[in-house]
Design a protein around this motif. Structure first.
Motif, PDB file in Angstrom:
ATOM      1  N   ASN A  15     -54.372  -9.162 -16.857  1.00 53.10           N
ATOM      2  CA  ASN A  15     -54.845 -10.440 -17.384  1.00 53.10           C
ATOM      3  C   ASN A  15     -54.111 -11.587 -16.678  1.00 53.10           C
ATOM      4  N   LEU A  16     -54.496 -11.833 -15.448  1.00 55.37           N
ATOM      5  CA  LEU A  16     -53.780 -12.776 -14.586  1.00 55.37           C
ATOM      6  C   LEU A  16     -53.619 -14.158 -15.229  1.00 55.37           C
ATOM      7  N   ASP A  17     -54.680 -14.711 -15.810  1.00 56.14           N
ATOM      8  CA  ASP A  17     -54.596 -16.052 -16.394  1.00 56.14           C
ATOM      9  C   ASP A  17     -53.629 -16.110 -17.582  1.00 56.14           C
ATOM     10  N   ASP A  25     -45.273 -21.196 -19.023  1.00 55.91           N
ATOM     11  CA  ASP A  25     -45.043 -21.975 -20.237  1.00 55.91           C
ATOM     12  C   ASP A  25     -44.024 -21.367 -21.191  1.00 55.91           C
ATOM     13  N   VAL A  26     -43.949 -20.062 -21.267  1.00 59.66           N
ATOM     14  CA  VAL A  26     -42.996 -19.430 -22.182  1.00 59.66           C
ATOM     15  C   VAL A  26     -41.656 -19.189 -21.478  1.00 59.66           C
ATOM     16  N   LEU A  27     -41.701 -18.579 -20.289  1.00 55.22           N
ATOM     17  CA  LEU A  27     -40.457 -18.296 -19.574  1.00 55.22           C
ATOM     18  C   LEU A  27     -39.949 -19.489 -18.773  1.00 55.22           C
ATOM     19  N   VAL A  39     -49.885 -14.236  -8.266  1.00 54.72           N
ATOM     20  CA  VAL A  39     -49.194 -15.522  -8.432  1.00 54.72           C
ATOM     21  C   VAL A  39     -47.694 -15.282  -8.253  1.00 54.72           C
ATOM     22  N   ASP A  40     -47.059 -16.108  -7.401  1.00 49.54           N
ATOM     23  CA  ASP A  40     -45.601 -16.085  -7.218  1.00 49.54           C
ATOM     24  C   ASP A  40     -44.937 -16.984  -8.262  1.00 49.54           C
ATOM     25  N   PHE A  41     -43.775 -16.552  -8.769  1.00 53.74           N
ATOM     26  CA  PHE A  41     -42.986 -17.372  -9.682  1.00 53.74           C
ATOM     27  C   PHE A  41     -41.523 -17.335  -9.291  1.00 53.74           C
ATOM     28  N   ASN A  42     -40.821 -18.414  -9.610  1.00 53.33           N
ATOM     29  CA  ASN A  42     -39.373 -18.493  -9.472  1.00 53.33           C
ATOM     30  C   ASN A  42     -38.788 -18.187 -10.846  1.00 53.33           C
ATOM     31  N   LEU A  43     -38.172 -17.016 -10.980  1.00 56.13           N
ATOM     32  CA  LEU A  43     -37.557 -16.591 -12.225  1.00 56.13           C
ATOM     33  C   LEU A  43     -36.042 -16.624 -12.039  1.00 56.13           C
ATOM     34  N   PHE A  44     -35.431 -17.735 -12.425  1.00 60.09           N
ATOM     35  CA  PHE A  44     -33.983 -17.919 -12.279  1.00 60.09           C
ATOM     36  C   PHE A  44     -33.542 -17.652 -10.835  1.00 60.09           C
ATOM     37  N   PHE A  87     -31.518 -19.667 -23.366  1.00 58.32           N
ATOM     38  CA  PHE A  87     -32.817 -19.056 -23.067  1.00 58.32           C
ATOM     39  C   PHE A  87     -33.318 -18.250 -24.268  1.00 58.32           C
ATOM     40  N   SER A  88     -32.447 -17.474 -24.908  1.00 55.92           N
ATOM     41  CA  SER A  88     -32.878 -16.688 -26.071  1.00 55.92           C
ATOM     42  C   SER A  88     -33.301 -17.616 -27.217  1.00 55.92           C
ATOM     43  N   SER A  89     -32.616 -18.733 -27.387  1.00 62.12           N
ATOM     44  CA  SER A  89     -33.019 -19.708 -28.415  1.00 62.12           C
ATOM     45  C   SER A  89     -34.388 -20.298 -28.101  1.00 62.12           C
ATOM     46  N   THR A  90     -34.622 -20.602 -26.818  1.00 62.92           N
ATOM     47  CA  THR A  90     -35.928 -21.126 -26.410  1.00 62.92           C
ATOM     48  C   THR A  90     -37.028 -20.111 -26.699  1.00 62.92           C
ATOM     49  N   LEU A  91     -36.787 -18.848 -26.363  1.00 61.57           N
ATOM     50  CA  LEU A  91     -37.790 -17.804 -26.616  1.00 61.57           C
ATOM     51  C   LEU A  91     -38.086 -17.671 -28.107  1.00 61.57           C
ATOM     52  N   LYS A  92     -37.038 -17.730 -28.936  1.00 61.34           N
ATOM     53  CA  LYS A  92     -37.239 -17.660 -30.384  1.00 61.34           C
ATOM     54  C   LYS A  92     -38.074 -18.834 -30.870  1.00 61.34           C
TER      55      LYS A  92
END
Length: 140
Positions: A15-17, A25-27, A39-44, A87-92
């Motif tokens: 489910n690419l989209d 938006d979440v991470l 899709v390429d992403f910069n993850l930290f 980051f964990s607080s943001t995810l919560k």
């Protein structure tokens, strides 16, 4: 641990989209190059590429670690301690459903670490962790 080389990982998603939205938006990943199938992403600071792959009916396998069922395979990033906490607080706050809630392992011992597991919308398991002392990342 002073010279960290970014890694690259390719993640299959059906489910690419939906996954594109989750990683952005979440991470909070910055999007890089993309096509109709990836899709390429910069993850930290690391390159994560989500690639379209038809949905699999394969069940998630787990191994028991520290009394918890850890999903296998999984991928993720070791973060600085303070970054993990924020980051964990943001995810919560974004109502991420955790497979394993953020908690501290080996508290007060060699290798003390914070860890958490959750799934992306395609069911890929992600682990993020942080070491109280990064010099203990590979300590025995």
């Amino acid at each position: 641990m002073k010279n960290v080389t970014p890694f690259h990982v390719a993640i299959p998603v059906h489910n690419l989209d939906e996954c594109r939205t989750f990683y952005k938006d979440v991470l909070g990943c910055e999007e890089g190059r993309s096509s109709d199938h990836w899709v390429d992403f910069n993850l930290f600071g690391h390159q994560v590429v989500i690639h379209y792959k038809a949905k699999s009916e394969e069940e998630v396998h787990t191994n028991t670690v520290d009394g918890k069922n850890v999903p296998v395979p999984h991928y993720g990033v070791v973060l600085p301690w303070d970054t993990f906490q924020s980051f964990s607080s943001t995810l919560k706050s974004k109502n991420v459903k955790f497979v394993i809630e953020p908690y501290i392992r080996f508290e007060g011992e060699t290798g003390e670490q914070a860890t958490m597991f959750f799934l992306d919308p395609a069911g890929n398991a992600l682990e993020f962790k942080a070491f109280k002392d990064m010099e203990q990342l590979f300590a025995k």
